[in-house]
Design a protein around this motif. Structure first.
Motif, short mmCIF file in Angstrom:
data_model
loop_
_atom_site.label_atom_id
_atom_site.label_comp_id
_atom_site.label_asym_id
_atom_site.label_seq_id
_atom_site.Cartn_x
_atom_site.Cartn_y
_atom_site.Cartn_z
N LEU A 133 38.36 -29.98 -7.32
CA LEU A 133 37.15 -30.11 -8.13
C LEU A 133 35.94 -29.79 -7.27
O LEU A 133 36.05 -29.59 -6.06
CB LEU A 133 37.04 -31.52 -8.69
CG LEU A 133 38.19 -31.98 -9.62
CD1 LEU A 133 38.05 -33.47 -9.92
CD2 LEU A 133 38.21 -31.17 -10.89
N ALA A 134 34.79 -29.76 -7.91
CA ALA A 134 33.57 -29.37 -7.19
C ALA A 134 33.24 -30.32 -6.04
O ALA A 134 32.72 -29.90 -5.01
CB ALA A 134 32.39 -29.30 -8.16
N ALA A 192 37.31 -26.51 -11.86
CA ALA A 192 38.53 -26.97 -11.19
C ALA A 192 39.42 -25.77 -10.93
O ALA A 192 39.37 -24.77 -11.66
CB ALA A 192 39.26 -28.00 -12.04
N PHE A 193 40.22 -25.89 -9.88
CA PHE A 193 41.22 -24.85 -9.58
C PHE A 193 42.53 -25.55 -9.23
O PHE A 193 42.56 -26.49 -8.43
CB PHE A 193 40.76 -23.97 -8.42
CG PHE A 193 41.74 -22.88 -8.07
CD1 PHE A 193 42.12 -21.94 -9.02
CD2 PHE A 193 42.29 -22.81 -6.80
CE1 PHE A 193 43.04 -20.94 -8.70
CE2 PHE A 193 43.20 -21.81 -6.48
CZ PHE A 193 43.58 -20.87 -7.43
N ILE A 194 43.60 -25.09 -9.85
CA ILE A 194 44.91 -25.74 -9.72
C ILE A 194 45.79 -24.91 -8.79
O ILE A 194 45.95 -23.69 -9.00
CB ILE A 194 45.57 -25.88 -11.11
CG1 ILE A 194 44.68 -26.71 -12.03
CG2 ILE A 194 46.96 -26.50 -10.98
CD1 ILE A 194 45.08 -26.65 -13.50
N ALA A 197 47.63 -32.63 -15.41
CA ALA A 197 46.81 -32.18 -16.54
C ALA A 197 46.09 -33.36 -17.20
O ALA A 197 44.91 -33.25 -17.57
CB ALA A 197 47.69 -31.46 -17.56
N THR A 198 46.79 -34.48 -17.35
CA THR A 198 46.17 -35.67 -17.95
C THR A 198 45.04 -36.18 -17.08
O THR A 198 43.94 -36.51 -17.55
CB THR A 198 47.23 -36.76 -18.16
OG1 THR A 198 48.28 -36.24 -18.96
CG2 THR A 198 46.63 -37.99 -18.81
N TRP A 199 45.31 -36.26 -15.77
CA TRP A 199 44.30 -36.71 -14.82
C TRP A 199 43.09 -35.79 -14.86
O TRP A 199 41.94 -36.24 -14.89
CB TRP A 199 44.91 -36.74 -13.42
CG TRP A 199 43.96 -37.13 -12.33
CD1 TRP A 199 43.69 -38.40 -11.90
CD2 TRP A 199 43.17 -36.25 -11.53
NE1 TRP A 199 42.78 -38.36 -10.87
CE2 TRP A 199 42.43 -37.05 -10.62
CE3 TRP A 199 43.00 -34.87 -11.48
CZ2 TRP A 199 41.56 -36.51 -9.68
CZ3 TRP A 199 42.13 -34.32 -10.56
CH2 TRP A 199 41.41 -35.15 -9.68
N LEU A 200 43.33 -34.47 -14.87
CA LEU A 200 42.24 -33.50 -14.86
C LEU A 200 41.41 -33.58 -16.12
O LEU A 200 40.16 -33.51 -16.07
CB LEU A 200 42.82 -32.09 -14.68
CG LEU A 200 41.84 -30.92 -14.63
CD1 LEU A 200 40.82 -31.12 -13.50
CD2 LEU A 200 42.59 -29.60 -14.44
N ALA A 201 42.05 -33.76 -17.26
CA ALA A 201 41.32 -33.84 -18.52
C ALA A 201 40.33 -35.00 -18.52
O ALA A 201 39.25 -34.93 -19.13
CB ALA A 201 42.30 -33.99 -19.68
#
Length: 593
Positions: free
Chosen positions: A59-60, A22-24, A95-99
């Protein structure tokens, strides 16, 4: 047509090379300022979104964009939903969503220059708790993929005379250095560019609307300061202007310098400064002491010279705004219903007639009829500017940067007869504005304590607005300045004399109309019988509210008196500066209810 899909593919290719899942991409650059220079609009490049707050996670095989309640309509119009999921920035933290979305052991990368240390630490904890890792990579992926990136604009800064600032730079540095020493610090990271600009009495010209010198600095307890800045931004006469004790370095030298504070106590604001600078200090052995930027509060509490400058700037600004409103009424009466761009340009030209004017303090929100329901609408981002419609309202939120102050005003204007319901809602909003303006409060009161005053009449009928009631404003600096704020969300910063804040309740009905009543006010001391100091507000803005939108039956005697008193002050202060039809318009606009 912008190839967002191609841009995402290019970033994903680099993610695969660097083994990132992932890249933010935040809506920020390395200075963490509110407004970004064109060459740093990375989030806009990768998504098409033009709002002022947001974050993208790539994301990928998917991507998501997170925006707050101001932009839920706009984001759907600008960002291709087949490529992006849309989420609420506050209700669904990235951050919560990504986790939850990463596969086990996922690696999410971010550029630590683009995030505060607080965000970096919190995000790292959230990801680590789910078995993932946050990777700091200051070699930004977007920069490698943005092949037609605009060139950076670099121009010499302005040296601001003491007649505008009230204090010279040496006095300011000594004042802040004493605060650093009192905290037991050897030095402090002065990261925010507006803090550096205030400290050195300079203003920048590189970013539209935001007159800051792009830079950051380290101030020692002996009042010497090291500033990291592009030398092309330093004008002739700078050394004499700031006085001794100021050393300049290019930003490329910052890492080595920051790593040279081993064993020293360095005050740094994890909520304000970027992660990269503080990680470099820590890597060099400095002891980071978490403290608020020591410039923040002195900058916010304007001195007597700065407060008088704000009054003077608002008087000049009122002349331009009233000339515009008089012209607008005449154009509507003649059947000439201009579009939003023409209206914004005309207002800008009227402000530009003043010699002290440096440009707008933000992009003018010029919103006709249903467009006003988007509280941060920008006609420049629409497919075509809207046009005034009869029997509706026009909302114009605008401001100027002057040598002696920063202005921000919203007026909602009747175009024909918008009807009883619009008048009712306008009056409820105005009643909230009046209640906040009339507030008296003891020392230690925060904007959070006062916020409900402006919402109470809307709440009574089940209405509200999804933005803050008031933000701090700088002195020929940022139109959005901390630490003061008036909003539902808790803010620990107490309101103090000299602080300038906006008073801007509103109401927005999707697809139909929008209303906002905004003045800038300065906190001042009030007479009181008791032993506790009591503060109140002095309105700086001097422009009438549209009496045609007021339902007088909804006002009590005190509210009617407030409107008449305010309009009388406007007439007395601004009237002598107008002539002919414009002065006649003002006399009618400020007539007693």
């Amino acid at each position: 047509m912008t190839d967002i899909a191609g841009r995402l593919d290019a970033v994903r290719a680099l993610m695969r090379e660097r083994d990132y899942d992932a890249f933010i991409v935040p809506l920020a650059d390395e200075y963490l300022g509110e407004y970004l220079p064109e060459h740093n609009e990375r989030l806009r490049w990768i998504s098409g979104f033009t709002g002022s707050a947001g974050m993208v996670v790539v994301l990928a095989d998917s991507a998501a964009i997170f925006v707050d309640g101001r932009y839920t309509v706009q984001v759907r119009n600008e960002v291709p939903t087949p490529l992006y999921e849309l989420h609420h920035l506050i209700e669904e933290p990235p951050a919560t969503w990504l986790a939850q979305r990463l596969s086990a052991g996922g690696r999410a990368a971010c550029d630590p220059r683009m995030h505060t240390l607080s965000w970096y630490r919190a995000t790292a904890r959230t990801l680590e708790a789910a078995g993932h890792a946050l990777v700091a990579d200051s070699d930004n992926l977007v920069d490698h993929c943005w092949t037609d990136r605009p060139a950076e604009h670099v121009a010499p800064a302005l040296l601001l005379a003491q007649r505008y600032t009230g204090l010279d730079s040496q006095d300011k540095r000594q004042q802040i250095a004493e605060r650093i020493a009192a905290e037991g610090g050897d030095a402090a990271l002065i990261f925010a560019s507006d803090s550096v600009s205030w400290l050195l009495n300079v203003r920048g010209t590189d970013i539209p609307c935001l007159p800051i010198l792009l830079s950051f600095a380290v101030l020692r307890a002996d009042a010497s300061v090291t500033v990291f800045v592009d030398p092309r931004r330093i004008p002739p006469g700078f050394d004499a202007h700031v006085g001794p004790g100021v050393t300049l370095y290019p930003e490329s030298a910052a890492e080595d310098f920051l790593m040279g504070f081993g064993g020293q106590r360095v005050l740094a604001d994890p909520d304000n400064a970027n992660a990269w600078t503080q990680l470099a200090l820590a890597a060099g052995g400095a002891q980071l002491v978490e403290r608020q930027d020591p410039v923040l509060l002195p900058k916010a509490c304007k001195n007597l010279v700065e407060v008088q400058g704000a009054r003077d700037a608002h008087l000049r600004d009122a002349v331009a705004e009233i000339r515009f409103l008089a012209w607008l009424d005449a154009e509507v009466a003649a059947g000439r219903l201009h579009d939003e761009a023409q209206l914004a340009d005309t207002l800008g030209e009227m402000r530009a007639a003043n010699d002290e004017y440096h440009g707008p303090s933000f992009s003018t929100i010029s919103a006709a009829a249903g467009n006003a329901a988007m509280c941060h609408y920008n006609h420049e981002n629409a497919a075509a500017p809207g046009r005034l419609q009869m029997n509706s309202v026009y909302l114009v939120d605008s401001g100027g940067q002057y040598s002696d102050g920063t202005t921000d005003i919203t007026r909602t204007v009747a175009i024909g007869d918008p009807g009883a319901e619009v008048r009712r809602m306008f009056t409820l909003v105005l009643k909230g504005h009046i209640a906040l303006d009339r507030a008296r409060f003891p020392a230690g009161t925060t904007g959070t304590h006062l916020d409900a005053l402006a919402r109470q009449y809307l709440w009574r009928y089940g209405y509200d607005f999804d933005h803050g009631t008031g933000h701090g404003v700088g002195a020929f600096l940022s139109v959005h300045e901390g630490p003061q704020r008036i909003a539902k969300a808790y803010n620990p910063a107490a309101l103090r004399p000299g602080m300038i804040v906006s008073n801007e309740p509103g109401y927005y009905r999707a697809g139909s109309f929008g209303i906002r009543c905004e003045n800038l006010v300065v906190v001042r001391e009030c007479e009181a019988e008791g032993e506790t100091p009591v503060y109140g507000f002095e309105a700086l803005t001097l422009v009438p509210f549209d009496r045609r939108l007021v339902d007088v039956e909804l006002l009590d005697d005190a509210e009617r008196a407030w409107i008449d008193d305010y309009h009388q002050r406007v007439a007395e202060r601004v009237g002598p500066l107008l002539e002919g039809a414009e002065r006649s318009w003002l006399e009618q606009a400020t007539a007693p209810l």
